[in-house]
Scaffold this active site. Structure first.
Site, PDB file in Angstrom:
ATOM      1  N   GLY A   1     -57.634   4.154  24.190  1.00 21.77           N
ATOM      2  CA  GLY A   1     -58.797   3.347  24.509  1.00 21.77           C
ATOM      3  C   GLY A   1     -60.088   4.106  24.248  1.00 21.77           C
ATOM      4  O   GLY A   1     -61.085   3.540  23.793  1.00 21.77           O
ATOM      5  N   THR A   2     -60.061   5.389  24.520  1.00 23.84           N
ATOM      6  CA  THR A   2     -61.235   6.236  24.283  1.00 23.84           C
ATOM      7  C   THR A   2     -61.654   6.161  22.815  1.00 23.84           C
ATOM      8  O   THR A   2     -62.835   6.019  22.497  1.00 23.84           O
ATOM      9  CB  THR A   2     -60.906   7.696  24.672  1.00 23.84           C
TER      10      THR A   2
ATOM     11  N   SER B   1     -56.335  -0.781  25.835  1.00 31.59           N
ATOM     12  CA  SER B   1     -55.497   0.421  25.848  1.00 31.59           C
ATOM     13  C   SER B   1     -54.103   0.056  26.353  1.00 31.59           C
ATOM     14  O   SER B   1     -53.973  -0.616  27.381  1.00 31.59           O
ATOM     15  CB  SER B   1     -56.132   1.478  26.747  1.00 31.59           C
TER      16      SER B   1
ATOM     17  N   ASN C   1     -63.115   0.572  36.481  1.00 25.70           N
ATOM     18  CA  ASN C   1     -61.868   1.262  36.810  1.00 25.70           C
ATOM     19  C   ASN C   1     -61.861   1.831  38.227  1.00 25.70           C
ATOM     20  O   ASN C   1     -60.798   1.995  38.818  1.00 25.70           O
ATOM     21  CB  ASN C   1     -61.589   2.369  35.796  1.00 25.70           C
TER      22      ASN C   1
ATOM     23  N   THR D   1     -51.597   7.546   9.333  1.00 24.22           N
ATOM     24  CA  THR D   1     -50.360   6.767   9.428  1.00 24.22           C
ATOM     25  C   THR D   1     -50.220   6.208  10.833  1.00 24.22           C
ATOM     26  O   THR D   1     -50.403   6.928  11.817  1.00 24.22           O
ATOM     27  CB  THR D   1     -49.149   7.665   9.080  1.00 24.22           C
TER      28      THR D   1
ATOM     29  N   CYS E   1     -61.325  13.590  37.477  1.00 30.54           N
ATOM     30  CA  CYS E   1     -61.543  13.828  36.055  1.00 30.54           C
ATOM     31  C   CYS E   1     -60.334  14.581  35.533  1.00 30.54           C
ATOM     32  O   CYS E   1     -59.416  14.890  36.276  1.00 30.54           O
ATOM     33  CB  CYS E   1     -62.828  14.602  35.821  1.00 30.54           C
TER      34      CYS E   1
ATOM     35  N   GLN F   1     -59.558  -2.011  31.564  1.00 26.65           N
ATOM     36  CA  GLN F   1     -59.037  -2.105  32.935  1.00 26.65           C
ATOM     37  C   GLN F   1     -58.728  -3.555  33.319  1.00 26.65           C
ATOM     38  O   GLN F   1     -57.906  -3.799  34.195  1.00 26.65           O
ATOM     39  CB  GLN F   1     -60.087  -1.502  33.860  1.00 26.65           C
TER      40      GLN F   1
HETATM   41  N1  PLP Z   1     -62.187   2.610  29.653  1.00 28.13           N
HETATM   42  C1  PLP Z   1     -61.763   2.365  30.898  1.00 28.13           C
HETATM   43  C2  PLP Z   1     -62.474   1.339  31.727  1.00 28.13           C
HETATM   44  C3  PLP Z   1     -60.678   3.061  31.421  1.00 28.13           C
HETATM   45  O1  PLP Z   1     -60.274   2.811  32.678  1.00 28.13           O
HETATM   46  C4  PLP Z   1     -60.034   4.022  30.606  1.00 28.13           C
HETATM   47  C5  PLP Z   1     -58.898   4.825  31.130  1.00 28.13           C
HETATM   48  O2  PLP Z   1     -58.944   5.341  32.227  1.00 28.13           O
HETATM   49  C6  PLP Z   1     -60.503   4.223  29.302  1.00 28.13           C
HETATM   50  C7  PLP Z   1     -61.591   3.508  28.874  1.00 28.13           C
HETATM   51  C8  PLP Z   1     -59.865   5.227  28.370  1.00 28.13           C
HETATM   52  O3  PLP Z   1     -58.622   4.759  27.892  1.00 28.13           O
HETATM   53  P1  PLP Z   1     -57.543   5.803  27.336  1.00 28.13           P
HETATM   54  O4  PLP Z   1     -56.977   6.506  28.514  1.00 28.13           O
HETATM   55  O5  PLP Z   1     -56.524   4.967  26.620  1.00 28.13           O
HETATM   56  O6  PLP Z   1     -58.263   6.708  26.401  1.00 28.13           O
END
Ligand code: PLP
Length: 385
Positions: free
Chosen positions: A71-72, A198, A150, A237, A324, A178
């Site tokens: 997700g990041t 994610s 989150n 890939t 964190c 989330q």
């Molecule tokens: N955005 C939100 C709101 C999240 O809660 C999270 C994960 O904690 C992320 C982004 C990041 O996702 P990922 O852990 O897949 O990188």
């Protein structure tokens, strides 16, 4: 042995059996999805099947789904100058809400001087007046607002945000990571232009994400360049097994959403009723729409670090709202943005539920909490003696 209770589903979820089965099947495939031979085409079929599932879940088109490594990465890919809607002007600056995930606050490809912050109310909801004022102030903006937070679970008025952003000629990115699998939404209902997802928050594997574009969004450039995978928007890939697991988890999560959400809400209310027996206990964002699975709370004299350890010793996995990656408790930027001062921003604990949480789990968590709360009361008496 004390039974373990997992109440940290917002951090990550267990793998759904459907996802596990899809991944096991994918691991037996040897082909590269970009290869034209039969082995390659079999792998390609799994990736495209998952793409269809993700697209359908959010009302997008399969060709507008870009798979990423998490997700990041989806957030980092989305946040770039030059994005535009159709014939609209390219965005030159970024506005993010003060309660965004760190991966959005980092600003993607915008320089620090091109990033502005939108205020939130004391309940953690975007201040629409502040957004309106900032949109009127300068060049077309990319606005990034999460669908659900989150830490608190607060749900943002994304459709109203979209109206303001589009009226000002801007583009809207929504981090729906989330909210996915917990509340119903799609691109159209949110009026979002880009949406991040994610896999590991919905019972898929860790390390897979997706950015979904609405039709007509232009100007997205790859972060990772090289091979032309993902229609040139993300080289490398594909993680075939991970993506297959994401697709299977998506189908399962969407099919179960309504029933899961109702069940989680009932259990969440049971949990909150129990917690509220503690005098002075505060549940954050409880006056606004929230995810059905999330409780962030603080109690007088409570330190998050001690509480998380106390719960853990009682067999319950919870988190501080602000853990964190180092595992240390940092002051929560979310609670600070909501106007809480430092003893509360460092003292909050988050309990988040999931599809397999039971009434017994909730009751065990409450039992662990009562024990902890007693030690807090004793500690207070000692301090005031
Ligand atoms: N955005 C939100 C709101 C999240 O809660 C999270 C994960 O904690 C992320 C982004 C990041 O996702 P990922 O852990 O897949 O990188």
């Amino acid at each position: 042995m004390t039974p373990r209770v997992y109440l940290d589903w917002n951090a990550t979820t267990p793998l759904r059996p459907e996802a596990k089965a899809a991944m096991e099947a994918a691991w037996d495939l040897s082909g590269n999805p970009s290869s034209v031979h039969s082995e390659g085409r079999k792998a390609r079929r799994l990736v495209e099947d998952a793409r269809d599932a993700v697209a359908k879940a959010v009302g997008g088109r399969p060709q507008d789904v870009v798979f990423s490594s998490c997700g990041t990465e989806a957030n980092a890919l989305a946040l770039m100058p030059g994005l535009r809607r159709g014939a609209g002007a390219p965005v030159m600056r970024l506005l993010v809400s003060a309660v965004e995930h760190a991966s959005v606050l980092a600003g993607g490809r915008f320089g620090a001087d091109a990033i502005g912050t939108i205020r939130v109310t004391g309940s953690g909801v975007v201040d629409l007046d502040d957004l309106r004022a900032q949109l009127n102030e300068g060049a077309p903006a990319l606005v990034s607002v999460m669908l659900a937070n989150n830490e608190t679970g607060a749900i943002q008025p994304v459709a109203e945000v979209a109206e303001l952003v589009h009226a000002a000629g801007g583009v809207l990115h929504v981090d729906a990571i989330q909210a996915f699998g917990k509340i119903p939404f799609d691109l159209a209902s949110l009026q979002a232009d880009l949406l991040s997802l994610s896999a590991h928050k919905i019972g898929g594997p860790k390390g897979v994400g997706a950015l979904v574009l609405a039709e007509g969004v232009q100007g997205l450039e790859a972060l990772l360049r090289g091979g032309g995978q993902e229609l040139g928007r993300r080289a490398g890939t594909e993680n075939v097994a991970g993506i297959a697991g994401f697709g299977a988890a998506t189908r399962a999560a969407v099919a179960a959403l309504k029933a899961d959400a109702a069940r989680m809400r009932g259990l969440r209310d049971r949990l909150e009723n129990g917690l509220r027996q503690t005098p002075g206990l505060l549940i954050f964002s409880d006056d606004v729409k929230r995810l059905p699975n999330t409780v962030l709370f603080a109690a007088p004299g409570m330190k998050a670090e001690t509480a998380v350890i106390g719960f853990d010793l009682g067999g319950v996995a919870v988190s501080s709202g602000s853990a964190c990656s180092s595992g240390k408790v940092q002051p929560s930027h979310v609670l600070a943005a909501m106007g809480y001062h430092s003893d509360l921003t460092q003292g909050a604990v988050r309990l988040s539920l999931g599809w397999s949480t039971t009434e017994t789990d909730v009751d065990l968590a409450l039992k662990a909490w009562r024990k902890l709360a007693n030690t807090l009361v004793k500690g207070e008496r000692r301090n005031t003696a």
